[in-house]
Design a protein around this motif. Structure first.
Motif, PDB file in Angstrom:
ATOM      1  N   PHE A 127       1.514   2.202   1.511  1.00 20.51           N
ATOM      2  CA  PHE A 127       2.003   3.588   1.517  1.00 20.51           C
ATOM      3  C   PHE A 127       0.870   4.556   1.208  1.00 20.51           C
ATOM      4  CE2 PHE A 127       3.636   7.413  -0.414  1.00 20.51           C
ATOM      5  CZ  PHE A 127       4.603   7.798   0.498  1.00 20.51           C
ATOM      6  N   GLY A 128       0.005   4.184   0.266  1.00 22.86           N
ATOM      7  CA  GLY A 128      -1.103   5.055  -0.105  1.00 22.86           C
ATOM      8  C   GLY A 128      -2.025   5.349   1.065  1.00 22.86           C
ATOM      9  N   ILE A 129      -2.341   4.329   1.837  1.00 22.95           N
ATOM     10  CA  ILE A 129      -3.210   4.524   3.001  1.00 22.95           C
ATOM     11  C   ILE A 129      -2.517   5.388   4.049  1.00 22.95           C
ATOM     12  CG2 ILE A 129      -4.342   3.358   4.943  1.00 22.95           C
ATOM     13  CD1 ILE A 129      -4.780   0.963   3.062  1.00 22.95           C
ATOM     14  N   LEU A 130      -1.263   5.077   4.330  1.00 22.25           N
ATOM     15  CA  LEU A 130      -0.526   5.829   5.350  1.00 22.25           C
ATOM     16  C   LEU A 130      -0.403   7.308   4.995  1.00 22.25           C
ATOM     17  CD1 LEU A 130       2.360   3.291   6.062  1.00 22.25           C
ATOM     18  CD2 LEU A 130       0.576   3.973   7.680  1.00 22.25           C
ATOM     19  N   SER A 131      -0.230   7.600   3.722  1.00 21.46           N
ATOM     20  CA  SER A 131       0.020   8.981   3.305  1.00 21.46           C
ATOM     21  C   SER A 131      -1.251   9.778   3.046  1.00 21.46           C
ATOM     22  CB  SER A 131       0.888   8.995   2.043  1.00 21.46           C
ATOM     23  OG  SER A 131       0.238   8.312   0.980  1.00 21.46           O
ATOM     24  N   SER A 132      -2.424   9.128   3.148  1.00 22.16           N
ATOM     25  CA  SER A 132      -3.650   9.866   2.849  1.00 22.16           C
ATOM     26  C   SER A 132      -4.778   9.651   3.855  1.00 22.16           C
ATOM     27  CB  SER A 132      -4.159   9.485   1.452  1.00 22.16           C
ATOM     28  OG  SER A 132      -4.451   8.096   1.385  1.00 22.16           O
ATOM     29  N   ALA A 133      -4.638   8.705   4.764  1.00 21.65           N
ATOM     30  CA  ALA A 133      -5.711   8.415   5.723  1.00 21.65           C
ATOM     31  C   ALA A 133      -6.007   9.627   6.605  1.00 21.65           C
ATOM     32  CB  ALA A 133      -5.327   7.222   6.587  1.00 21.65           C
ATOM     33  N   GLN A 134      -7.274   9.787   6.954  1.00 19.30           N
ATOM     34  CA  GLN A 134      -7.693  10.870   7.841  1.00 19.30           C
ATOM     35  C   GLN A 134      -7.805  10.401   9.290  1.00 19.30           C
ATOM     36  OE1 GLN A 134      -8.081  14.105   6.524  1.00 19.30           O
ATOM     37  NE2 GLN A 134      -7.105  12.969   4.850  1.00 19.30           N
ATOM     38  N   THR A 135      -7.913   9.108   9.469  1.00 21.92           N
ATOM     39  CA  THR A 135      -7.927   8.515  10.803  1.00 21.92           C
ATOM     40  C   THR A 135      -7.397   7.094  10.691  1.00 21.92           C
ATOM     41  OG1 THR A 135      -9.311   7.864  12.702  1.00 21.92           O
ATOM     42  CG2 THR A 135     -10.339   7.813  10.521  1.00 21.92           C
ATOM     43  N   ILE A 136      -6.558   6.691  11.639  1.00 23.73           N
ATOM     44  CA  ILE A 136      -5.937   5.373  11.544  1.00 23.73           C
ATOM     45  C   ILE A 136      -5.520   4.891  12.935  1.00 23.73           C
ATOM     46  CG2 ILE A 136      -3.611   6.299  11.127  1.00 23.73           C
ATOM     47  CD1 ILE A 136      -3.205   3.954   9.144  1.00 23.73           C
ATOM     48  N   SER A 146       5.051  -1.812   8.431  1.00 28.80           N
ATOM     49  CA  SER A 146       5.836  -3.024   8.218  1.00 28.80           C
ATOM     50  C   SER A 146       5.956  -3.325   6.728  1.00 28.80           C
ATOM     51  CB  SER A 146       5.181  -4.211   8.938  1.00 28.80           C
ATOM     52  OG  SER A 146       5.846  -5.423   8.614  1.00 28.80           O
ATOM     53  N   SER A 147       4.852  -3.184   5.997  1.00 31.71           N
ATOM     54  CA  SER A 147       4.873  -3.426   4.549  1.00 31.71           C
ATOM     55  C   SER A 147       5.775  -2.422   3.843  1.00 31.71           C
ATOM     56  CB  SER A 147       3.454  -3.340   3.978  1.00 31.71           C
ATOM     57  OG  SER A 147       2.667  -4.425   4.414  1.00 31.71           O
ATOM     58  N   VAL A 148       5.669  -1.159   4.238  1.00 32.46           N
ATOM     59  CA  VAL A 148       6.498  -0.120   3.618  1.00 32.46           C
ATOM     60  C   VAL A 148       7.972  -0.362   3.924  1.00 32.46           C
ATOM     61  CG1 VAL A 148       7.051   2.345   3.667  1.00 32.46           C
ATOM     62  CG2 VAL A 148       4.667   1.605   3.592  1.00 32.46           C
ATOM     63  N   ARG A 149       8.262  -0.752   5.149  1.00 36.90           N
ATOM     64  CA  ARG A 149       9.650  -1.039   5.534  1.00 36.90           C
ATOM     65  C   ARG A 149      10.212  -2.185   4.694  1.00 36.90           C
ATOM     66  NH1 ARG A 149      13.219  -3.282   9.348  1.00 36.90           N
ATOM     67  NH2 ARG A 149      14.364  -1.729  10.568  1.00 36.90           N
ATOM     68  N   LEU A 150       9.388  -3.203   4.483  1.00 34.73           N
ATOM     69  CA  LEU A 150       9.795  -4.319   3.630  1.00 34.73           C
ATOM     70  C   LEU A 150      10.055  -3.832   2.212  1.00 34.73           C
ATOM     71  CD1 LEU A 150      10.160  -7.349   3.011  1.00 34.73           C
ATOM     72  CD2 LEU A 150       7.675  -7.486   2.687  1.00 34.73           C
ATOM     73  N   GLY A 151       9.182  -2.962   1.713  1.00 33.13           N
ATOM     74  CA  GLY A 151       9.341  -2.439   0.358  1.00 33.13           C
ATOM     75  C   GLY A 151      10.634  -1.673   0.166  1.00 33.13           C
ATOM     76  N   ARG A 201       4.655  13.513   7.447  1.00 34.61           N
ATOM     77  CA  ARG A 201       5.967  12.894   7.249  1.00 34.61           C
ATOM     78  C   ARG A 201       6.086  12.187   5.902  1.00 34.61           C
ATOM     79  NH1 ARG A 201       9.751  13.372   8.232  1.00 34.61           N
ATOM     80  NH2 ARG A 201      10.839  11.959   9.624  1.00 34.61           N
ATOM     81  N   LEU A 202       4.940  11.825   5.310  1.00 38.00           N
ATOM     82  CA  LEU A 202       4.948  11.102   4.034  1.00 38.00           C
ATOM     83  C   LEU A 202       4.283  11.936   2.947  1.00 38.00           C
ATOM     84  CD1 LEU A 202       3.783   7.626   5.420  1.00 38.00           C
ATOM     85  CD2 LEU A 202       6.129   8.344   4.958  1.00 38.00           C
ATOM     86  N   ASP A 203       4.490  13.248   3.017  1.00 36.51           N
ATOM     87  CA  ASP A 203       3.755  14.149   2.126  1.00 36.51           C
ATOM     88  C   ASP A 203       4.181  14.061   0.672  1.00 36.51           C
ATOM     89  OD1 ASP A 203       6.233  15.229   2.490  1.00 36.51           O
ATOM     90  OD2 ASP A 203       5.561  17.267   2.898  1.00 36.51           O
ATOM     91  N   SER A 204       5.390  13.550   0.388  1.00 38.84           N
ATOM     92  CA  SER A 204       5.829  13.411  -1.005  1.00 38.84           C
ATOM     93  C   SER A 204       5.918  11.939  -1.352  1.00 38.84           C
ATOM     94  CB  SER A 204       7.189  14.079  -1.219  1.00 38.84           C
ATOM     95  OG  SER A 204       8.153  13.535  -0.359  1.00 38.84           O
ATOM     96  N   ARG A 205       5.298  11.555  -2.432  1.00 33.71           N
ATOM     97  CA  ARG A 205       5.244  10.156  -2.830  1.00 33.71           C
ATOM     98  C   ARG A 205       6.641   9.650  -3.182  1.00 33.71           C
ATOM     99  NH1 ARG A 205       1.590   6.470  -4.372  1.00 33.71           N
ATOM    100  NH2 ARG A 205       2.140   4.941  -5.941  1.00 33.71           N
ATOM    101  N   PRO A 206       7.059   8.509  -2.623  1.00 35.50           N
ATOM    102  CA  PRO A 206       8.380   7.977  -2.940  1.00 35.50           C
ATOM    103  C   PRO A 206       8.437   7.438  -4.358  1.00 35.50           C
ATOM    104  CG  PRO A 206       7.156   6.378  -1.665  1.00 35.50           C
ATOM    105  CD  PRO A 206       6.313   7.630  -1.711  1.00 35.50           C
ATOM    106  N   HIS A 207       9.619   7.442  -4.934  1.00 34.87           N
ATOM    107  CA  HIS A 207       9.791   6.872  -6.266  1.00 34.87           C
ATOM    108  C   HIS A 207       9.655   5.362  -6.187  1.00 34.87           C
ATOM    109  CE1 HIS A 207      11.042  10.743  -7.677  1.00 34.87           C
ATOM    110  NE2 HIS A 207      12.077  10.780  -6.861  1.00 34.87           N
ATOM    111  N   GLU A 208       8.880   4.790  -7.073  1.00 30.84           N
ATOM    112  CA  GLU A 208       8.742   3.343  -7.114  1.00 30.84           C
ATOM    113  C   GLU A 208       9.788   2.766  -8.052  1.00 30.84           C
ATOM    114  OE1 GLU A 208       4.814   2.277  -8.142  1.00 30.84           O
ATOM    115  OE2 GLU A 208       3.922   3.020  -6.285  1.00 30.84           O
ATOM    116  N   GLN A 209      10.377   1.669  -7.632  1.00 30.36           N
ATOM    117  CA  GLN A 209      11.406   1.017  -8.427  1.00 30.36           C
ATOM    118  C   GLN A 209      10.776  -0.093  -9.261  1.00 30.36           C
ATOM    119  OE1 GLN A 209      14.504   2.400  -8.106  1.00 30.36           O
ATOM    120  NE2 GLN A 209      13.436   3.811  -6.734  1.00 30.36           N
TER     121      GLN A 209
END
Length: 210
Positions: A127-136, A146-151, A201-209
């Motif tokens: 999630f950290g990479i997806l929400s902050s990467a400048q190029t991907i 896929s990892s985020v969806r699993l989470g 789309r991921l500008d706000s960090r999700p709450h971690e459980q």
């Protein structure tokens, strides 16, 4: 029915005649898309593939025949149609899918029980990479989503929802990015545009459980 409007090549003994021999017969392809990160991470996915092959079912990648698996998404479908009715082909797939899902859920439970912290870390980093990467790239995006969806499914990430991830799996693809920008983009430009879309789309960090 298309057959009322279009003439198909048909043989009374073989059924519908197609360019690909494996589709001769009913011509029907019963296909189900599955997200199987648990089986991939526990390295049990090959056992599932082997079992499906014995049932004459094919496993393909995200984009269908000839494509590689990306983002832990797999298409399961009938391998042949000759000598089988539409009903029997549909029934075979319907009977197999619940078993695959059962194995996937068991694999996810194993991951949580054996290394919850490590799994949570992997998902959080994704999630950290997806929400902050400048190029991907497209491939890296699919892998991380896929990892985020699993989470989300495991309750390790809150607030973010599956429909949002599903949407991003589609809108971050090259053709969609170019449609939004209304012009053809070079690979490097697409990577920048993709990263920008993900950050928005991921500008706000999700709450971690915990």
């Amino acid at each position: 029915m298309l057959s009322r409007e279009v003439t198909f090549a048909f043989d009374d003994r073989l059924g519908y005649l197609t360019a690909c021999p494996t589709n001769v017969g009913t011509g029907i392809r019963v296909s189900v898309m599955l997200h199987l990160p648990g089986l991939v991470l526990t390295k049990e996915i090959q056992k599932v593939f082997q079992a499906l092959q014995r049932l004459r079912l094919a496993v393909r990648g995200l984009y269908g025949e000839g494509s590689q698996a990306m983002g832990d998404f797999y298409q399961v479908s009938n391998q042949v149609t000759l000598g089988h009715s539409e009903e029997s082909l549909i029934q075979t797939v319907q009977e197999v899918i619940p078993s695959i899902l059962k194995y996937e859920r068991k694999a996810r439970e194993t991951l949580l029980n054996d290394n919850r912290e490590g799994l949570h870390d992997q998902i959080s980093r994704a999630f950290g990479i997806l929400s902050s990467a400048q190029t991907i790239t497209s491939e890296e995006t699919l892998h991380l989503l896929s990892s985020v969806r699993l989470g989300i499914n495991l309750g390790l990430i809150g607030k973010l929802e599956i429909p949002t991830v599903n949407e991003l799996l589609i809108t971050t693809q090259p053709a969609h990015l170019q449609k939004v920008r209304k012009r053809q983009l070079e690979s490097a430009e697409r990577n920048v545009a993709r990263a920008s879309l993900l950050r928005q789309r991921l500008d706000s960090r999700p709450h971690e459980q915990n």
